[in-house]
Write a protein that holds these residues in place. Structure first.
Motif, PDB file in Angstrom:
ATOM      1  N   VAL A 158      27.345  72.780  28.587  1.00 37.36           N
ATOM      2  CA  VAL A 158      26.692  74.069  28.358  1.00 37.36           C
ATOM      3  C   VAL A 158      26.517  74.824  29.678  1.00 37.36           C
ATOM      4  O   VAL A 158      26.830  76.020  29.772  1.00 37.36           O
ATOM      5  CB  VAL A 158      25.323  73.875  27.658  1.00 37.36           C
ATOM      6  CG1 VAL A 158      24.500  75.160  27.696  1.00 37.36           C
ATOM      7  CG2 VAL A 158      25.526  73.419  26.224  1.00 37.36           C
ATOM      8  N   GLU A 159      26.054  74.136  30.692  1.00 32.47           N
ATOM      9  CA  GLU A 159      25.825  74.790  31.986  1.00 32.47           C
ATOM     10  C   GLU A 159      27.132  75.250  32.621  1.00 32.47           C
ATOM     11  O   GLU A 159      27.217  76.347  33.166  1.00 32.47           O
ATOM     12  CB  GLU A 159      25.052  73.850  32.919  1.00 32.47           C
ATOM     13  CG  GLU A 159      23.623  73.646  32.458  1.00 32.47           C
ATOM     14  CD  GLU A 159      22.868  72.575  33.243  1.00 32.47           C
ATOM     15  OE1 GLU A 159      23.498  71.815  34.028  1.00 32.47           O
ATOM     16  OE2 GLU A 159      21.629  72.492  33.054  1.00 32.47           O
ATOM     17  N   TRP A 160      28.178  74.438  32.536  1.00 27.68           N
ATOM     18  CA  TRP A 160      29.464  74.780  33.148  1.00 27.68           C
ATOM     19  C   TRP A 160      30.088  76.005  32.472  1.00 27.68           C
ATOM     20  O   TRP A 160      30.512  76.941  33.140  1.00 27.68           O
ATOM     21  CB  TRP A 160      30.427  73.590  33.080  1.00 27.68           C
ATOM     22  CG  TRP A 160      31.662  73.786  33.911  1.00 27.68           C
ATOM     23  CD1 TRP A 160      31.844  73.461  35.218  1.00 27.68           C
ATOM     24  CD2 TRP A 160      32.907  74.361  33.473  1.00 27.68           C
ATOM     25  NE1 TRP A 160      33.110  73.806  35.633  1.00 27.68           N
ATOM     26  CE2 TRP A 160      33.794  74.354  34.573  1.00 27.68           C
ATOM     27  CE3 TRP A 160      33.357  74.874  32.267  1.00 27.68           C
ATOM     28  CZ2 TRP A 160      35.085  74.842  34.506  1.00 27.68           C
ATOM     29  CZ3 TRP A 160      34.654  75.369  32.190  1.00 27.68           C
ATOM     30  CH2 TRP A 160      35.504  75.350  33.291  1.00 27.68           C
ATOM     31  N   TYR A 161      30.134  76.000  31.139  1.00 29.82           N
ATOM     32  CA  TYR A 161      30.727  77.135  30.429  1.00 29.82           C
ATOM     33  C   TYR A 161      29.894  78.409  30.626  1.00 29.82           C
ATOM     34  O   TYR A 161      30.439  79.504  30.660  1.00 29.82           O
ATOM     35  CB  TYR A 161      30.941  76.821  28.943  1.00 29.82           C
ATOM     36  CG  TYR A 161      32.229  76.059  28.707  1.00 29.82           C
ATOM     37  CD1 TYR A 161      33.409  76.724  28.414  1.00 29.82           C
ATOM     38  CD2 TYR A 161      32.269  74.677  28.827  1.00 29.82           C
ATOM     39  CE1 TYR A 161      34.601  76.039  28.221  1.00 29.82           C
ATOM     40  CE2 TYR A 161      33.453  73.973  28.641  1.00 29.82           C
ATOM     41  CZ  TYR A 161      34.610  74.662  28.340  1.00 29.82           C
ATOM     42  OH  TYR A 161      35.794  73.980  28.163  1.00 29.82           O
ATOM     43  N   GLY A 162      28.592  78.260  30.763  1.00 33.53           N
ATOM     44  CA  GLY A 162      27.741  79.414  31.057  1.00 33.53           C
ATOM     45  C   GLY A 162      28.018  79.972  32.439  1.00 33.53           C
ATOM     46  O   GLY A 162      28.198  81.181  32.611  1.00 33.53           O
ATOM     47  N   LYS A 163      28.070  79.099  33.430  1.00 29.25           N
ATOM     48  CA  LYS A 163      28.259  79.530  34.820  1.00 29.25           C
ATOM     49  C   LYS A 163      29.684  79.992  35.095  1.00 29.25           C
ATOM     50  O   LYS A 163      29.902  81.027  35.730  1.00 29.25           O
ATOM     51  CB  LYS A 163      27.906  78.384  35.775  1.00 29.25           C
ATOM     52  CG  LYS A 163      28.056  78.738  37.242  1.00 29.25           C
ATOM     53  CD  LYS A 163      27.635  77.598  38.140  1.00 29.25           C
ATOM     54  CE  LYS A 163      27.763  77.986  39.600  1.00 29.25           C
ATOM     55  NZ  LYS A 163      27.357  76.878  40.490  1.00 29.25           N
ATOM     56  N   MET A 164      30.665  79.230  34.633  1.00 24.85           N
ATOM     57  CA  MET A 164      32.058  79.529  34.976  1.00 24.85           C
ATOM     58  C   MET A 164      32.695  80.604  34.103  1.00 24.85           C
ATOM     59  O   MET A 164      33.505  81.388  34.575  1.00 24.85           O
ATOM     60  CB  MET A 164      32.909  78.249  34.909  1.00 24.85           C
ATOM     61  CG  MET A 164      32.499  77.193  35.886  1.00 24.85           C
ATOM     62  SD  MET A 164      32.567  77.804  37.588  1.00 24.85           S
ATOM     63  CE  MET A 164      31.695  76.493  38.401  1.00 24.85           C
ATOM     64  N   LEU A 165      32.350  80.630  32.800  1.00 19.12           N
ATOM     65  CA  LEU A 165      33.017  81.555  31.883  1.00 19.12           C
ATOM     66  C   LEU A 165      32.057  82.527  31.192  1.00 19.12           C
ATOM     67  O   LEU A 165      32.455  83.245  30.275  1.00 19.12           O
ATOM     68  CB  LEU A 165      33.820  80.776  30.838  1.00 19.12           C
ATOM     69  CG  LEU A 165      34.926  79.871  31.412  1.00 19.12           C
ATOM     70  CD1 LEU A 165      35.641  79.141  30.292  1.00 19.12           C
ATOM     71  CD2 LEU A 165      35.911  80.664  32.254  1.00 19.12           C
TER      72      LEU A 165
ATOM     73  N   GLU B 266      37.317  79.563  41.819  1.00 19.06           N
ATOM     74  CA  GLU B 266      37.643  78.932  43.100  1.00 19.06           C
ATOM     75  C   GLU B 266      36.434  78.901  44.034  1.00 19.06           C
ATOM     76  O   GLU B 266      36.206  77.897  44.724  1.00 19.06           O
ATOM     77  CB  GLU B 266      38.829  79.638  43.755  1.00 19.06           C
ATOM     78  CG  GLU B 266      40.127  79.383  43.009  1.00 19.06           C
ATOM     79  CD  GLU B 266      41.320  80.166  43.510  1.00 19.06           C
ATOM     80  OE1 GLU B 266      42.455  79.712  43.263  1.00 19.06           O
ATOM     81  OE2 GLU B 266      41.131  81.237  44.138  1.00 19.06           O
ATOM     82  N   ALA B 267      35.636  79.959  44.044  1.00 20.95           N
ATOM     83  CA  ALA B 267      34.427  79.999  44.874  1.00 20.95           C
ATOM     84  C   ALA B 267      33.417  78.934  44.440  1.00 20.95           C
ATOM     85  O   ALA B 267      32.572  78.521  45.240  1.00 20.95           O
ATOM     86  CB  ALA B 267      33.794  81.388  44.817  1.00 20.95           C
ATOM     87  N   ASN B 268      33.528  78.488  43.177  1.00 28.95           N
ATOM     88  CA  ASN B 268      32.631  77.457  42.666  1.00 28.95           C
ATOM     89  C   ASN B 268      33.286  76.076  42.631  1.00 28.95           C
ATOM     90  O   ASN B 268      32.840  75.181  41.904  1.00 28.95           O
ATOM     91  CB  ASN B 268      32.123  77.853  41.275  1.00 28.95           C
ATOM     92  CG  ASN B 268      31.040  78.899  41.364  1.00 28.95           C
ATOM     93  OD1 ASN B 268      29.884  78.573  41.634  1.00 28.95           O
ATOM     94  ND2 ASN B 268      31.406  80.154  41.167  1.00 28.95           N
ATOM     95  N   GLY B 269      34.362  75.910  43.386  1.00 32.55           N
ATOM     96  CA  GLY B 269      34.988  74.606  43.547  1.00 32.55           C
ATOM     97  C   GLY B 269      35.940  74.177  42.452  1.00 32.55           C
ATOM     98  O   GLY B 269      36.338  73.013  42.395  1.00 32.55           O
TER      99      GLY B 269
ATOM    100  N   THR C 187      40.322  91.569  35.698  1.00 29.58           N
ATOM    101  CA  THR C 187      39.341  90.602  35.204  1.00 29.58           C
ATOM    102  C   THR C 187      39.849  89.187  35.428  1.00 29.58           C
ATOM    103  O   THR C 187      39.083  88.292  35.808  1.00 29.58           O
ATOM    104  CB  THR C 187      39.040  90.845  33.714  1.00 29.58           C
ATOM    105  OG1 THR C 187      38.626  92.198  33.539  1.00 29.58           O
ATOM    106  CG2 THR C 187      37.964  89.906  33.202  1.00 29.58           C
ATOM    107  N   LEU C 188      41.139  88.961  35.217  1.00 33.97           N
ATOM    108  CA  LEU C 188      41.738  87.645  35.444  1.00 33.97           C
ATOM    109  C   LEU C 188      41.581  87.237  36.909  1.00 33.97           C
ATOM    110  O   LEU C 188      41.180  86.110  37.210  1.00 33.97           O
ATOM    111  CB  LEU C 188      43.217  87.671  35.038  1.00 33.97           C
ATOM    112  CG  LEU C 188      43.946  86.340  35.022  1.00 33.97           C
ATOM    113  CD1 LEU C 188      43.393  85.421  33.938  1.00 33.97           C
ATOM    114  CD2 LEU C 188      45.439  86.563  34.816  1.00 33.97           C
ATOM    115  N   ILE C 189      41.860  88.149  37.809  1.00 37.15           N
ATOM    116  CA  ILE C 189      41.717  87.881  39.246  1.00 37.15           C
ATOM    117  C   ILE C 189      40.256  87.610  39.594  1.00 37.15           C
ATOM    118  O   ILE C 189      39.950  86.693  40.370  1.00 37.15           O
ATOM    119  CB  ILE C 189      42.292  89.049  40.077  1.00 37.15           C
ATOM    120  CG1 ILE C 189      43.814  89.104  39.909  1.00 37.15           C
ATOM    121  CG2 ILE C 189      41.885  88.944  41.549  1.00 37.15           C
ATOM    122  CD1 ILE C 189      44.467  90.376  40.417  1.00 37.15           C
ATOM    123  N   GLU C 190      39.357  88.362  39.003  1.00 41.67           N
ATOM    124  CA  GLU C 190      37.921  88.163  39.224  1.00 41.67           C
ATOM    125  C   GLU C 190      37.493  86.754  38.795  1.00 41.67           C
ATOM    126  O   GLU C 190      36.752  86.075  39.515  1.00 41.67           O
ATOM    127  CB  GLU C 190      37.152  89.210  38.406  1.00 41.67           C
ATOM    128  CG  GLU C 190      35.904  89.723  39.043  1.00 41.67           C
ATOM    129  CD  GLU C 190      35.262  90.821  38.187  1.00 41.67           C
ATOM    130  OE1 GLU C 190      34.040  90.735  37.997  1.00 41.67           O
ATOM    131  OE2 GLU C 190      35.967  91.745  37.710  1.00 41.67           O
TER     132      GLU C 190
END
Length: 181
Positions: free
Chosen positions: A20-27, A104-107, A95-98
């Protein structure tokens, strides 16, 4: 009689909270629902689980099960890692580049941008090892889809008979192949 849409797609995860946390933060997916039981409703099998539901946009729902009593999940060893994946559409190439830069900034290791002519994609893995694709449409997508529509049945028939890639749509990856030669 016709299917209206996908209600949800469910996968297994290693850790419900981490997922839940990963999908919230990353996507930027919102956590919309959790169901937990000690018994499977359909089979009545005694097996505790946590079932999570995430908003994948536009009425689409991505779900996960954490199954703590089952052996550690794995992949089908006969299926290449690039085959089984979840693909999400994003608005455009910017948006894809963003997203690529954010991940990548989040590892997160990101493959791409891959030019599939019809669309452009990046690929990466979630913490449970599921391959994720983010794809944006190409500005010429509609014209290319029309061209592909004309040959889809011929391609399928040729593949069915030969199990060799038909050449009807070689132009699709021509740009990508030129870059790599």
């Amino acid at each position: 009689m016709k299917i209206e849409q996908i209600h949800h797609v469910a996968y297994r995860c290693n850790d419900a909270k981490e997922t839940v946390e990963w999908y919230g933060k990353m996507l930027n997916m919102d956590f919309i629902l959790a169901i937990a039981e000690d018994k499977v409703p359909s089979t009545h099998e005694p097996d505790p689980y946590m079932h999570l539901f995430l908003d994948a946009g536009n009425g689409n729902v991505l779900a996960f099960f954490e199954l703590p009593t089952k052996p550690k999940m794995g992949r089908d060893p006969n299926t290449p890692v690039w085959v089984q994946h979840i693909a999400f559409k994003v608005k455009d190439r910017d948006t894809l580049i963003e997203f690529k830069e954010h991940l990548e900034a989040n590892g997160v290791e990101v493959l791409g941008i891959t030019d599939h002519s019809l669309f452009h994609s990046i690929y990466f893995f979630d913490p449970s090892g599921h391959r994720i694709e983010l794809a944006c449409p190409d500005p010429e997508e509609e014209a290319m889809l029309a061209r592909m529509d004309e040959v889809k049945w011929d391609m399928l028939e040729e593949w069915s008979q030969t199990k060799k890639a038909p050449k009807h749509a070689d132009w699709l990856h021509a740009k990508e192949l030129e870059k790599n030669t």
